[in-house]
Write an enzyme that holds these catalytic residues in place. Structure first.
Site, short mmCIF file in Angstrom:
data_model
loop_
_atom_site.label_atom_id
_atom_site.label_comp_id
_atom_site.label_asym_id
_atom_site.label_seq_id
_atom_site.Cartn_x
_atom_site.Cartn_y
_atom_site.Cartn_z
N LYS A 108 32.43 -25.67 46.12
CA LYS A 108 32.72 -25.74 44.68
C LYS A 108 33.26 -24.39 44.26
O LYS A 108 32.94 -23.37 44.89
CB LYS A 108 31.44 -26.04 43.90
CG LYS A 108 31.68 -26.64 42.55
CD LYS A 108 31.84 -28.14 42.66
CE LYS A 108 32.15 -28.81 41.37
NZ LYS A 108 32.01 -30.26 41.49
N ASP A 144 37.16 -30.54 38.11
CA ASP A 144 35.80 -30.71 37.59
C ASP A 144 35.90 -30.38 36.10
O ASP A 144 37.01 -30.51 35.53
CB ASP A 144 34.81 -29.77 38.32
CG ASP A 144 33.34 -30.14 38.07
OD1 ASP A 144 32.85 -31.10 38.68
OD2 ASP A 144 32.69 -29.49 37.23
P1 NDP Z 1 35.80 -32.85 31.52
O1 NDP Z 1 36.11 -31.42 31.35
O2 NDP Z 1 36.89 -33.84 31.61
O3 NDP Z 1 34.81 -33.33 30.37
C1 NDP Z 1 33.58 -32.72 30.17
C2 NDP Z 1 32.93 -33.36 28.95
O4 NDP Z 1 31.59 -32.91 28.84
C3 NDP Z 1 33.60 -32.95 27.66
O5 NDP Z 1 33.48 -34.00 26.75
C4 NDP Z 1 32.83 -31.73 27.22
O6 NDP Z 1 32.83 -31.52 25.82
C5 NDP Z 1 31.43 -32.09 27.68
N1 NDP Z 1 30.71 -30.87 28.07
C6 NDP Z 1 31.05 -29.99 29.03
N2 NDP Z 1 30.18 -28.98 29.09
C7 NDP Z 1 29.28 -29.25 28.13
C8 NDP Z 1 28.13 -28.59 27.69
N3 NDP Z 1 27.72 -27.44 28.24
N4 NDP Z 1 27.42 -29.16 26.71
C9 NDP Z 1 27.82 -30.33 26.15
N5 NDP Z 1 28.92 -30.99 26.52
C10 NDP Z 1 29.63 -30.47 27.50
O7 NDP Z 1 34.87 -32.90 32.82
P2 NDP Z 1 34.54 -34.17 33.76
O8 NDP Z 1 34.46 -35.41 32.96
O9 NDP Z 1 35.46 -34.10 34.92
O10 NDP Z 1 33.09 -33.77 34.29
C11 NDP Z 1 31.90 -34.20 33.66
C12 NDP Z 1 30.75 -34.13 34.64
O11 NDP Z 1 31.03 -34.96 35.76
C13 NDP Z 1 30.45 -32.75 35.22
O12 NDP Z 1 29.07 -32.65 35.47
C14 NDP Z 1 31.18 -32.77 36.56
O13 NDP Z 1 30.63 -31.86 37.47
C15 NDP Z 1 30.92 -34.21 36.98
N6 NDP Z 1 31.82 -34.77 37.97
C16 NDP Z 1 33.17 -34.77 37.80
C17 NDP Z 1 33.99 -35.36 38.73
C18 NDP Z 1 35.47 -35.46 38.55
O14 NDP Z 1 36.11 -36.10 39.39
N7 NDP Z 1 36.06 -34.92 37.50
C19 NDP Z 1 33.43 -35.93 39.98
C20 NDP Z 1 32.00 -35.96 40.02
C21 NDP Z 1 31.23 -35.38 39.05
P3 NDP Z 1 34.04 -30.72 25.11
O15 NDP Z 1 35.17 -31.70 25.05
O16 NDP Z 1 33.52 -30.34 23.76
O17 NDP Z 1 34.30 -29.55 25.98
O1 2IT Z 2 31.65 -33.10 41.63
C1 2IT Z 2 32.58 -33.66 42.24
O2 2IT Z 2 32.38 -34.50 43.13
C2 2IT Z 2 33.96 -33.33 41.86
N1 2IT Z 2 34.15 -32.56 40.92
C3 2IT Z 2 35.11 -33.91 42.62
C4 2IT Z 2 35.34 -33.16 43.89
C5 2IT Z 2 36.59 -33.52 44.64
O3 2IT Z 2 36.87 -32.81 45.61
O4 2IT Z 2 37.28 -34.48 44.31
#
Ligand code: NDP
Ligand code: 2IT
Length: 451
Positions: A126, A166
């Site tokens: 990461k 992420d």
């Molecule tokens: P995005 O940046 O697309 O969205 C994040 C969302 O969560 C936004 O709505 C943001 O609000 C909110 N957010 C982020 N940090 C905080 C915080 N500290 N407190 C409250 N709200 C928060 O990220 P993703 O959707 O990609 O990721 C969301 C989660 O999923 C994370 O935990 C990530 O690690 C996990 N994840 C992501 C993957 C991926 O493929 N993208 C794969 C697997 C897991 P705001 O709009 O106000 O910033």
């Molecule tokens: O937490 C996760 O699994 C991710 N942010 C996606 C990682 C990836 O390599 O697609």
């Protein structure tokens, strides 16, 4: 025989305050795998615990960039390459002001087990930066991504380490990062996943994590003989990539997702979330969720100042199933109690470690169908691996093909986790099932490779 609880204490004594989340993730895994150490001394002989909780390396670098007013800024960049026993390092990049070494260590550690659970040949890593993308222009994002890649390119490669998105890193950022990598190395190769389709991205990578969570949950509910999501009220947190696509799939299955959240507040729309509006606000215009009620005045917006004490408004809304899809530790013990009191039967984690340890324990005690992050949200990284396969063989698979492979992968993960839990005498405990199944794959590979 090794005493796991003593080992945990030892690590706690040497860890820094930034390591709180890493420790939380590690403690959960070590407690789950304790039974394996009682029946066989192979893991102890091979010092597997110490080797598994120590990252291979942590790379830390300075990023200097110019904003649109030619003012200079300095941020810190990281890449935690945790374990490559099963394949090249693989995992996302997070751009958020809260990013520090401890958070990335926890995320990389979780990624090792998650990637193992997919059954695909990928190790865990990461990275990211404390850079805050909020309010930055497109040019500023581009300049930051270029500066970030100027350093990162030294440590990555399609057979070495393949970053992806992420929090704060989506298709736009991956595009800029890829452009800079290509410029520096003169090499067009699949060094990042989540790329735009026009230069090697996989169809469905954007949707994969959110869709995958729902495919996993559907299988889990079937395996546990629970009613399906059709017609059921669901609550979702987050309003980013994962949350939006989880909501999209819930709507497709006939469920009624009634919430979404961002860092400033919660939307509760009893009719069901207006997905097109949500996409327009968050993906196209990058606005606050507060704007949602301008078009839907009957929906409510709850700002964080009005959240319950020690809790989050979204988990106080009655639901059949809950999907935390925003960030770590966003679902507390207070929230877990409220969810259970309100009759919630299923919690499936789209975000990484969104439930606190106490919340998880309460879910398990109350026999809630609980899908832990490392199993439930593995669809994103699985489709990243499909993107690597397509890049390596110069192919482009159809949306339908990727979707079908994702569905099968999520079903297989769910079944593997459930069967492992049954085999180890904890049926229905998907936390232990996921930790044991993931651990065995990685630990056995480490032993077979020698030191
Ligand atoms: P995005 O940046 O697309 O969205 C994040 C969302 O969560 C936004 O709505 C943001 O609000 C909110 N957010 C982020 N940090 C905080 C915080 N500290 N407190 C409250 N709200 C928060 O990220 P993703 O959707 O990609 O990721 C969301 C989660 O999923 C994370 O935990 C990530 O690690 C996990 N994840 C992501 C993957 C991926 O493929 N993208 C794969 C697997 C897991 P705001 O709009 O106000 O910033
Ligand atoms: O937490 C996760 O699994 C991710 N942010 C996606 C990682 C990836 O390599 O697609």
């Amino acid at each position: 025989m090794i005493d796991i609880k003593k080992e945990i204490k030892k690590f706690k004594n040497v860890s820094s305050s930034q390591d709180d989340v890493f420790f939380q993730a590690m403690e959960e895994v070590l407690l789950s795998i304790a039974p394996l150490f009682r029946t066989d001394d192979i893991y102890e002989k091979n010092a597997i615990i110490k080797r598994l909780v120590t990252p291979d390396r942590i790379i830390k670098f300075k990023i200097t960039w110019l904003d649109d007013n030619n003012k200079m800024h300095v941020n810190t960049g990281f890449r935690v390459q945790f374990n490559n026993a099963l394949g090249p390092y693989k995992g996302g990049l997070r751009f958020h002001p809260s990013v520090n070494e401890g958070i990335l260590k926890f995320l990389a550690f979780e990624q090792v087990f998650k990637n193992a659970l997919t059954g695909l040949p990928i190790g865990g890593a990461k990275g990211g930066s404390d850079f805050d993308p909020k309010g930055k222009s497109d040019f500023e994002i581009m300049k930051f991504c270029s500066a970030f890649m100027t350093e990162l390119h030294k440590y990555i490669g399609p057979r070495i380490d393949i970053p992806a998105g992420d929090i704060g890193v989506g298709g736009r950022e991956i595009g800029y990062l890829f452009g800079e990598y290509k410029k520096i190395t003169s090499s067009f190769e699949g060094v990042l996943t989540g790329k735009p389709f026009m230069f090697g991205g996989s169809l469905m990578r954007t949707e994969a994590t959110g869709y995958g969570v729902i495919y996993f949950t559907k299988t889990m509910l079937e395996m546990e003989n629970k009613e399906s999501l059709k017609g059921k009220i669901c609550t979702v947190s987050g309003a980013g990539n994962v949350a939006i696509h989880a909501i999209e799939k819930l709507l497709e299955l006939g469920a009624i997702p009634v919430t979404c959240t961002d860092s400033q507040g919660t939307i509760y729309d009893k009719k069901g979330i207006d997905l097109e509006l949500l996409k327009e606000l968050k993906l196209k215009k990058r606005l606050s969720l507060k704007e949602y009620i301008k078009k839907h005045p009957k929906a409510s917006y709850i700002p964080i100042s009005e959240y319950p004490k020690d809790g989050h408004a979204v988990w106080f809304i009655k639901a059949y199933a809950a999907f935390p899809c925003a960030t770590q530790n966003e679902l507390s013990i207070t929230d877990a109690k409220k969810l259970i009191e309100n009759g919630c039967i299923c919690v499936s984690e789209g975000a990484n470690m969104p439930s606190t340890s106490k919340a998880v324990d309460l879910f398990i005690e109350n026999k809630i169908c609980f899908g832990p992050a490392k199993a439930a949200n593995a669809g994103g990284v699985a489709v990243s691996e499909f993107e690597m396969s397509q890049n390596a063989s110069m192919q482009k698979w159809s949306f339908e093909k990727v979707d079908e492979k994702l569905k099968i992968t999520m079903q297989e993960i769910c079944k593997r986790v459930a069967l492992t839990a049954r085999d180890y005498g904890v049926p229905g405990n998907y936390v232990d099932g996921a930790n044991i199944a993931g651990f065995k794959r990685v630990a056995d590979a480490m032993i077979a490779e020698g030191i």
